[in-house]
Scaffold this motif. Sequence first.
Motif, PDB file in Angstrom:
ATOM      1  N   GLN A 110      49.888  59.105  47.960  1.00 64.52           N
ATOM      2  CA  GLN A 110      50.398  59.073  49.333  1.00 64.52           C
ATOM      3  C   GLN A 110      49.548  60.203  50.246  1.00 64.52           C
ATOM      4  N   ILE A 118      45.141  53.728  51.577  1.00 66.10           N
ATOM      5  CA  ILE A 118      46.398  53.675  52.500  1.00 66.10           C
ATOM      6  C   ILE A 118      46.926  52.341  52.745  1.00 66.10           C
ATOM      7  N   ASN A 119      45.927  51.426  53.244  1.00 61.03           N
ATOM      8  CA  ASN A 119      46.340  49.774  53.635  1.00 61.03           C
ATOM      9  C   ASN A 119      46.717  49.195  52.297  1.00 61.03           C
ATOM     10  N   ARG A 121      47.861  50.386  49.531  1.00 57.26           N
ATOM     11  CA  ARG A 121      49.354  50.868  49.059  1.00 57.26           C
ATOM     12  C   ARG A 121      50.387  50.313  49.653  1.00 57.26           C
ATOM     13  N   ASN A 122      50.155  50.214  50.848  1.00 52.83           N
ATOM     14  CA  ASN A 122      51.349  49.694  51.753  1.00 52.83           C
ATOM     15  C   ASN A 122      51.519  48.387  51.575  1.00 52.83           C
ATOM     16  N   ARG A 123      50.574  47.447  51.433  1.00 61.14           N
ATOM     17  CA  ARG A 123      50.837  46.124  51.255  1.00 61.14           C
ATOM     18  C   ARG A 123      51.411  45.824  49.721  1.00 61.14           C
ATOM     19  N   ALA A 125      53.618  48.048  48.663  1.00 57.61           N
ATOM     20  CA  ALA A 125      54.861  48.276  48.708  1.00 57.61           C
ATOM     21  C   ALA A 125      55.661  47.091  49.566  1.00 57.61           C
ATOM     22  N   GLU A 126      55.183  46.742  50.357  1.00 55.02           N
ATOM     23  CA  GLU A 126      55.657  45.547  51.219  1.00 55.02           C
ATOM     24  C   GLU A 126      55.951  44.447  50.138  1.00 55.02           C
TER      25      GLU A 126
END
Length: 289
Positions: A110, A118-119, A121-123, A125-126
């Motif tokens: 993080q 960042i993108n 990791r976020n994808r 997590a979604e």
Amino acid sequence: MKRSILCSSTLLLSFALVACQPSAQQSAAVAETPEATPAPNLTSMLHNPSRTPANTARDEYRNPVETLEFFGVEPNMTVVEIWPGGGWYSEILAPYLQANGQFYAAHFPQSETRDFYINSRNRYAERIGSDPLFANTIMTEFAPLEQSAIAPAGTADVVLTFRNVHNWYMGDGEEALAGAFETFFTALKPGGVLGVVDHRLPEDRTDDAMRSSGYVKQSLVVKYAEQAGFVLADSSEVNANPQDTADHPRGVWTLPPSLRLGDENRAHYEAIGESDRFTLKFVKPATSE
């Protein structure tokens, strides 16, 4: 008197026979008992609904069933995947471990500030939050120069990393490799397995070739794994590709699936296929009694 004794004996025998017969309720319960759910197998995981055609098209180059079997992954294990990216291997591991095992996805940290990381990791997590086949996935994080808690210390049966070591070396050199393997060693149980797959640079090339090509020498990986305390248990050529010279204009990204040169010599590079890769199995020694 004899008749009375005979009648009593007959009654006792009848009661005994009735007692031995299951009741209708008991019979129904037996009939409704579900059969044991068969243990999942890796081959069936290749066809689960979470996988996309673009990902399954890479199976012939990445040999996921043979690779995971070589590392000894079983459905009741605790497994950590390091930097799963978009989830190519996670699509197989998460449902495979869902019922009886535990899957940790140690993604980018993080603290990362670059948009790509960042993108990604976020994808990921979604996806964990929306895909039922990822329901038993615990997302942690990993950075080679940080003391990352990829899983509780001493709990993992297997730690896996696919095509990541070259990134750590290109980013922070040998210090990053030392930190990475120490983190993996801490997370594993005594007797646990570390599986490493990466793009192989021939040993007769200069070390400078590792700084930007995406290829890494197998000997360097063994050096830092052993320095952390691991023992090299076995190696496999399951992901080898003798057609790959490891010497391309855009490094490993010249080859599929990246094809960084676009249409330039595209047929040639597609004919080579994905990179030549080493597949190494390390073991954390069991503690002596």
